[in-house]
Design an enzyme around this catalytic site. Sequence first.
Site, PDB file in Angstrom:
ATOM      1  N   TYR A 130      42.389  34.981 -37.898  1.00  0.00           N
ATOM      2  CA  TYR A 130      42.114  33.663 -38.450  1.00  0.00           C
ATOM      3  C   TYR A 130      42.653  32.484 -37.651  1.00  0.00           C
ATOM      4  CZ  TYR A 130      40.231  36.178 -42.376  1.00  0.00           C
ATOM      5  OH  TYR A 130      39.450  37.006 -43.155  1.00  0.00           O
ATOM      6  N   PHE A 416      45.869  37.253 -53.614  1.00  0.00           N
ATOM      7  CA  PHE A 416      44.565  36.906 -54.197  1.00  0.00           C
ATOM      8  C   PHE A 416      43.448  37.454 -53.326  1.00  0.00           C
ATOM      9  CE2 PHE A 416      46.312  33.377 -51.744  1.00  0.00           C
ATOM     10  CZ  PHE A 416      45.305  33.043 -50.855  1.00  0.00           C
TER      11      PHE A 416
END
Length: 416
Positions: A130, A416
């Site tokens: 990322y 999450f």
Amino acid sequence: MTTSRTSVTTDLRVLRPEDWDQWYSNLLRAFGGVPESAEEQELWKSLTEYDRFVGAWDGDVCVGSAGAFTFQVTVPGGASVKAAGVTMVGVAGTHRRRGVLTSMMRRQLDDVRSWGESLAVLTASEPAIYGRFGYGQATQSLSVEIDTVRVRLEVPAGADDVRLRYAVPAEALDVCEAVYARRVPERPGMLARMPGWERVVVLDPESERGGASPLQCVVAERGGDVVGFARFRVKPDWDVTGSHSAVVVEDLEALDAASQGALWRFLFDVDLTSKIVARGRPVEEPWHHMVTDIRRCGLRRRDALYVRLVDVGAALEDRTYQTPVDVVLDVEDAFCPWNSGRWRLTGDAKGAVCRRTEDAADLALSVRELGAAYLGGVPLAGLAAAGRVREIRQGALAEASLAFGSVVEPWLSHGF
């Protein structure tokens, strides 16, 4: 639209409820293909925000997935800032290296900007992925394995006044969530519990226990008020010499030092166990200063939350600064070019203003470094020492590095 090296065209579109099962099956396969329980899948399906999730389709086959939960994250100064919680990112093995991931990241960040959210955050299954999209590692978490036979706990005064009681995790959820909510503003990186997410912390499928007991809960009270809780499991391990079982800590929050001490002392003293195992804990916690031998606590750090500034000006204004700062940042952001250029940041512990400027730059860095430093856990000076931040005006680095810091180490409180 994305055209691959083999001229296969994928269609990128917002997820529809009727497509969720296939979309999620593609995601599970991308992460190894291990099935989840019906309870787990139903929970994630109920939390899906369809207008914030996308899928990549090759004809009628889903080959890519990405989503962005609506979150509120605590930033230095205690404010709770809306952030896109990037999640469930996966590409089918048959469609790797064809630009599918890049197209989803492009679409997602454009969407986040259109929603008026200044931050995107994620946890990375592979840290190398990322950075090229502007995400910087902003927090770390701690895994511990404490030898409770050799390590003792010296609790602070008042711990004996805290009453502990067992509770059914689901039945104690409301009082535990009230404690958690009071803790959220105190530490950068913590996530306010959004509706429905309280169910995640007590989800207890047998497949996720790793041979340990069902989830247990102890609630701490003082004067009739709930002041803390611990959720944990016990993992049995016996041989001819006796028990080597472990207490596996899933969650622990407390409102003061005495309550922290009482809860950790309870975990140290669980019968027929000889160690405590916990993962994803804050890098610094009060119990570190209560143990008699930190060397036998098996501390190990790892990366946790990655932060991406989607709107540099708004994001830098959303937080405060622990010392006064007046610095011009020359920001490079190839993936979101609207952020590129010079920004003048002026602020202190009361607030901040960040505006575009033509003034000469004091520091030069990419948006990735800004994301890493944003929550106050990664010093700009450390990034500069690695060649990631360049000081142009002498003294600007020390000024900005101190201002960006946080008194409390940032921490991602749940995944999450």
